[in-house]
Design a protein around this motif. Structure first.
Motif, short mmCIF file in Angstrom:
data_model
loop_
_atom_site.label_atom_id
_atom_site.label_comp_id
_atom_site.label_asym_id
_atom_site.label_seq_id
_atom_site.Cartn_x
_atom_site.Cartn_y
_atom_site.Cartn_z
N GLY A 173 0.88 -1.35 -0.02
CA GLY A 173 0.15 0.03 0.01
C GLY A 173 0.62 1.26 0.08
N GLN A 174 2.06 1.07 0.57
CA GLN A 174 2.86 2.42 0.77
C GLN A 174 3.36 2.66 -0.72
OE1 GLN A 174 5.00 0.66 4.31
NE2 GLN A 174 5.10 2.63 4.86
N TYR A 175 3.86 1.48 -1.64
CA TYR A 175 4.34 1.84 -2.91
C TYR A 175 3.22 2.45 -3.58
CZ TYR A 175 8.91 -0.09 -1.57
OH TYR A 175 10.13 -0.63 -1.10
N GLU A 176 2.22 1.90 -3.55
CA GLU A 176 0.91 2.09 -4.33
C GLU A 176 0.64 3.66 -4.12
OE1 GLU A 176 -2.04 -0.80 -3.54
OE2 GLU A 176 -1.16 -2.45 -4.79
N ALA A 177 0.75 4.07 -3.03
CA ALA A 177 0.33 5.56 -2.61
C ALA A 177 1.46 6.24 -3.22
CB ALA A 177 0.39 5.67 -1.09
N ALA A 178 2.84 5.88 -3.30
CA ALA A 178 3.78 6.82 -3.71
C ALA A 178 3.52 6.68 -5.34
CB ALA A 178 4.87 6.33 -3.60
N LEU A 179 3.06 5.88 -6.13
CA LEU A 179 2.97 5.93 -7.34
C LEU A 179 1.83 6.47 -8.03
CD1 LEU A 179 3.36 1.89 -7.95
CD2 LEU A 179 4.85 3.58 -8.63
N LYS A 180 0.95 7.08 -7.24
CA LYS A 180 0.09 8.00 -7.39
C LYS A 180 0.35 9.45 -7.64
CE LYS A 180 -3.60 4.87 -5.66
NZ LYS A 180 -4.91 4.50 -4.56
N ASP A 181 1.69 9.52 -7.15
CA ASP A 181 2.24 10.75 -7.31
C ASP A 181 3.16 10.91 -8.22
OD1 ASP A 181 2.83 13.68 -6.70
OD2 ASP A 181 3.29 13.32 -4.81
N LYS A 209 17.54 5.32 4.97
CA LYS A 209 16.47 6.61 5.38
C LYS A 209 15.47 6.50 4.12
CE LYS A 209 19.82 9.16 7.96
NZ LYS A 209 20.56 10.49 8.09
N ASP A 210 15.60 5.84 2.91
CA ASP A 210 14.82 6.01 1.99
C ASP A 210 13.24 5.43 1.96
OD1 ASP A 210 16.66 7.07 0.25
OD2 ASP A 210 17.33 4.79 -0.53
N LYS A 211 12.32 6.13 1.75
CA LYS A 211 11.20 5.92 1.77
C LYS A 211 10.64 5.29 0.10
CE LYS A 211 10.55 7.19 6.04
NZ LYS A 211 11.87 7.52 6.32
N LEU A 216 11.21 4.63 -5.65
CA LEU A 216 10.46 4.79 -6.96
C LEU A 216 11.33 5.80 -7.74
CD1 LEU A 216 6.94 3.87 -5.91
CD2 LEU A 216 8.67 2.49 -7.02
N ALA A 217 11.62 7.14 -7.06
CA ALA A 217 11.97 8.09 -7.82
C ALA A 217 13.48 8.05 -8.25
CB ALA A 217 12.16 9.36 -6.81
#
Length: 384
Positions: A173-181, A209-211, A216-217
Motif C-alpha cells: 500500500g505504501q508503494y501504491e500510494a507513492a505511485l499515485k504522485d 532513510k529511503d522511503k 521509486l524516484a
C-alpha cells in the motif's frame, strides 16, 4: 605705556576663547568623569573580546582541536553525499554529535591519504567517537549500510512492487500510494502519469532513510539517465515517433527479443505499422500484449480465442501500437527501439525458447515453415 627703550607699546587685549587651539580651561564635572571612564571600560572590553576570539581562532587553526576519545556510544546512520569534501563531512559529523570538532576530523583526514577515497553512502557510526575512529569507518567501503535490490528487465509495475515489498520493510500500500504522485517520482510529461515502463531495471542501493517515494524516484531517475544515453527523444524524432511511442516499442522489443535480435524485432514492429498492406494489416500481433491485456505475467502461449480479446493493449485486435509500454525495457531494448536494423522483415518466430534462436522473413510461406519448426521443437522440449 613705554617699553624699556622708551617706545610706546599698545596694551594687549584679552579675548574670550571661541574654539580653535586656545580654549579656556573648565573644571570637569563628576558626570563627565563617569562618562569617560565608561567609554574606556567599553573599549577595553571590546579589545578583550576581539583578542579572545583571535586567540580562539589561532588555537582552532594551529592548536590541539577538541576531540572525543574511544569508539563512542549509541548508533548514528551517517550519510556521505555526492560532492562532500573533508570539511563538509566534518561539519556534518559535528552536527550529528559524532565528533567533537570539525577541526579534529579535518586534521586526521588530511593526514590519511585514504580519506580522498571515501565513497558516497551510509555508514554506521556512534555518538562521541574520536575523529580517528570515525575516519576508520568512513574509509572502509565494506562498512557501508547496504540493501541491494535487483530489478530485472521485463517486469511490470505490479511485479516490481512485488520485488520491492519482498526486499524492503515497506508494504504494498505504501508503494501504491507513492505511485499515485507521478510528479514526485519525476516521470516525464509524456508518460501521462503512468509509471509502466519507466521504473528502470537495475540494481539499487536502498538507503536506510529511503522511503517508497525515494526508491521509486531513484528508478525513474535511472531511467532518465538511460534515456539520455540512448538519445531517446532525438531518436524518436528522427524516426517520426514520439518519445512515449518509442518507449512502447522498447517494451515490446524487451518482451520479444534477445541480444542482437532486438534491433530486428524493432524493424519488424516499424515495418508492420508503416506498411499496413504487408502481411498483418497494420496489426502487430504480439503475444505479449495479449498476456498484458489478460493480466498475466511471464512467457505464456496464447490461444486463438485469447487473441480475440477486446482490449486496447491486444495488438491482435487494434492496429498500431498499444496505448503505452507493457513492461520495463532495459537500456539495450531502448537503444534497439531507437536504432532499428535496416531490413524488409515482417514476420519472426522464436524457434528455440531455450537458446532464443529467432528467424526473420518477409515471406508468409517461409513464416509458416518457421511456425512448423517451432511446433516440432515443442513436441520434443519441455520449454513450451
Amino acid at each position: 605705556m613705554l617699553d624699556d627703550e622708551g617706545t610706546t607699546q599698545t596694551p594687549e587685549r584679552t579675548y574670550a576663547p571661541e574654539g580653535g587651539a586656545r580654549k579656556a580651561r573648565k573644571r570637569r564635572s563628576p558626570l563627565g568623569v563617569i562618562v569617560v571612564l565608561t567609554v574606556i571600560v567599553l573599549v577595553c572590553a571590546g579589545l578583550y573580546v576581539g583578542v579572545s576570539k583571535g586567540v580562539d581562532w589561532v588555537q582552532d587553526q594551529f592548536g590541539a582541536a577538541d576531540d572525543f576519545s574511544g569508539p563512542g556510544t549509541g548508533e548514528v546512520i551517517f550519510e556521505v553525499r555526492e560532492g562532500d569534501t573533508a570539511a563538509a563531512i566534518g561539519r556534518s559529523l559535528k552536527e550529528a554529535g559524532v565528533v567533537a570538532s570539525v577541526e579534529a576530523f579535518i586534521s586526521v583526514a588530511t593526514a590519511d591519504s585514504r580519506s580522498s577515497k571515501i565513497q558516497v553512502g551510509y555508514y554506521p557510526l556512534r555518538k562521541e567517537m574520536s575523529a580517528a575512529e570515525a575516519l576508520e569507518v568512513l574509509v572502509d567501503p565494506s562498512k557501508q549500510v547496504k540493501n541491494l535490490v535487483t530489478v530485472p528487465e521485463g517486469l511490470r509495475v505490479v511485479d516490481i512492487v512485488d520485488v520491492l515489498v519482498e526486499k524492503t520493510d515497506f508494504k504494498r500500500g505504501q508503494y501504491e500510494a507513492a505511485l499515485k504522485d507521478p510528479a514526485a517520482l519525476g516521470l516525464p510529461d509524456y508518460a501521462n502519469g503512468n509509471p509502466e515502463g519507466y521504473l528502470f531495471p537495475a540494481t539499487y542501493d536502498i538507503g536506510p532513510k529511503d522511503k517508497p517515494k525515494d526508491i521509486l524516484a531513484k528508478m525513474v531517475a535511472r531511467w532518465r539517465q538511460a534515456a539520455d544515453e540512448v538519445q531517446l527523444e532525438s531518436r524518436a524524432a528522427a524516426l517520426g515517433y514520439t518519445p512515449a511511442e518509442l518507449m512502447t516499442v522498447a517494451s515490446l522489443v524487451e518482451a520479444e527479443g534477445r541480444g542482437d535480435d532486438m534491433g530486428k524485432i524493432a524493424t519488424v514492429i516499424y515495418n508492420r505499422i508503416e506498411n499496413p498492406g504487408a502481411g498483418t494489416g497494420g496489426k502487430l500481433q504480439i503475444d505479449a500484449t495479449v498476456n498484458y491485456a489478460l493480466g498475466r505475467t511471464g512467457t505464456i502461449a496464447v490461444t486463438t480465442e485469447e487473441t480475440r480479446t477486446e482490449h486496447p493493449y491486444n495488438t491482435y485486435v487494434v492496429q498500431g501500437l498499444p496505448p503505452g509500454p507493457i513492461e520495463a525495457p532495459g537500456e539495450e531494448a531502448m537503444a534497439a527501439a531507437g536504432n532499428p536494423v535496416d531490413g524488409p522483415w515482417i514476420y519472426y518466430v522464436t524457434v528455440d525458447l531455450k537458446t532464443g534462436e529467432t528467424k526473420f522473413t518477409d515471406s508468409y510461406d517461409e513464416f509458416l515453415g518457421f511456425k512448423a519448426e517451432y511446433k516440432s521443437y515443442c513436441t520434443t522440449s519441455d520449454a513450451c
